[in-house]
Design an enzyme around this catalytic site. Sequence first.
Site, PDB file in Angstrom:
ATOM      1  N   SER A 139       0.831  -1.192   0.000  1.00 56.26           N
ATOM      2  CA  SER A 139       0.000   0.000   0.000  1.00 56.26           C
ATOM      3  C   SER A 139       0.874   1.253   0.000  1.00 56.26           C
ATOM      4  CB  SER A 139      -0.949  -0.038   1.210  1.00 56.26           C
ATOM      5  OG  SER A 139      -1.906   0.989   1.134  1.00 56.26           O
ATOM      6  N   GLU A 174      -9.326  -3.482  -4.965  1.00 55.65           N
ATOM      7  CA  GLU A 174      -8.608  -2.509  -4.157  1.00 55.65           C
ATOM      8  C   GLU A 174      -9.499  -1.408  -3.602  1.00 55.65           C
ATOM      9  OE1 GLU A 174      -5.469  -2.479  -3.252  1.00 55.65           O
ATOM     10  OE2 GLU A 174      -4.464  -3.887  -4.585  1.00 55.65           O
ATOM     11  N   HIS A 209      -8.232  -4.610  -0.681  1.00 51.29           N
ATOM     12  CA  HIS A 209      -6.921  -4.022  -0.457  1.00 51.29           C
ATOM     13  C   HIS A 209      -6.333  -4.566   0.851  1.00 51.29           C
ATOM     14  CE1 HIS A 209      -3.837  -0.870  -0.609  1.00 51.29           C
ATOM     15  NE2 HIS A 209      -4.044  -0.682   0.678  1.00 51.29           N
TER      16      HIS A 209
END
Length: 549
Positions: free
Chosen positions: A229, A358, A468
């Site tokens: 991330s 995501e 995500h």
Amino acid sequence: MFFQLLATLVFSTVLIAAAPAASTVQLDGATVTGTSVGSVQQFLGIPFAQPPIGDLRFRLPQPVPAYNRSFSTTAFGPSCPQQKFVLPVLKGLPQVIVDDLINKVYSAVIPSSEDCLTINVVKPASATPSSKLPVLFWIYGGGFEFGGASTYDGSGIVARSISMGSPVIFVSINHRRVTGFGFLASKEVKNAGVGNLGLQDQRQALRWVQKYITAFGGDPTKVTIWGESSGAISVSLHMLANGGNTEGLFRAGVMQSGAPIPVGDIENGQVYYDSIVADTGCSGSADTLQCLRTAPYDTLKAAIDKTPSITSYQSLRLAWLPRADSVFLTDHPQRLVQQGKIARVLFITGKSCNCDDEGTIFSFSTLNETTESEMRDYVKNVALFGITDAQIDQLATLYPANLNQGSPFDTGPLNSLTPQFKRIAAVQGDGVFQAPRRWFLKNTSGKQDIWVYRDKRFKFLPFVGSMHGSDLVDSFFLGQELRDYIIRFTVKLDPSGTGFFDFKWPKYTTGNPNQLIFLDGLVPQIVRKDTYRQPQMDFLTQLGLQAPV
């Protein structure tokens, strides 16, 4: 946040049950005492820079003096100050109670302090200063607002590397890559040359590795930087720093759900800087930046907490993130990629492709946007602020109000919390994660070796699907394939195994855009072409290049 809380609780339980023995290493004139459990030794909470407090607040990290006093390293240091969670207002929920409860639980699980610049080293117990083992340098995620090293236990990775016959050393750090403490942005910050302090902290930690990792058995010439991330975005930006000059600090990178994102000049954060200056009583100061350095911590923290959070309505239009500061990043990141000012290192990228869905967890803040007009208003005035009516018309055509085409992808009409939820999730996931990743690959393919993957596991999770961060399960906790790929890549710069039954992960090129797909079920891995939603991502890429935040 869910994976961070779960991992920290599990890791704490393991430490309580393990009853570790002592182990030592020599750093300069100091004997450093860590812990040893089975085949793995841990040295936790070592200061790698001077505490960024007092006059060192909002300044570049300063190296620690030579260690000359012995100390114990048996516990993680506190995380750097975290952004307060502020949930979007939803009808019928006691919002203040929910916000307060979440923040109290999070603070208890992941304690924080302004004195936070510490590094952790996990090594094979058998490693000596002459072992010269490859080093895996981990940078945690958290939207540039949350996170800490204590959430991620590297002992499982080191133990697995030993069992594979390819031992590595795992390094993690706490750093100011969170909130305004690490990414204060304004003309004042730019003029002082103190932008992107969270990235500068990481760079200082990498210099520490160069100086001291040999004492733990590591090879400073074989460092792979790895992040997820915002940690993966950080990895990509280290590849762009200094015009692509790595300073010899690393030779490879692994990026899970992150690549250079469309951000602009550091002065784009002026509105948040001015707000903090006003809320700390520094408006009348001749030097507002110096005033912020001397402001009481609680007052400054409260002022930063009033700025938009990734968990609030604004969501992925972040207040705190890296920006071009003319020092660490000499231009907008995507321009630097276009100019070829990027380190020629090998890398693995999962980028947004990393996880199939995501955008889902970042779209719960939009549950009040249930109509076509409300969706258009949110995208135009919040998510993609400043786009034209013609562009919003084109985006609405590319991402239609068809539940079968929304995210979680490939779930048909299911998981539609609202008529617009899956649609907004698709736009956010592609815009912030998927499209920048594919654009990055297009501009680096043929210049360095690249391997790409997409994680489509956990599709059964309601409303979020392959969300995500879900690939962290394979990296750190339950899975094994992805972890093995990363270990092999760290050791021999190729993720594929050499055994007869090992799955061969082909390289990615623009002419042959191979993408490894992780799946649930009896066939866990396949290879497909990375060409899905091409018109949509091309359009979002152009929007980002035109108007970086």
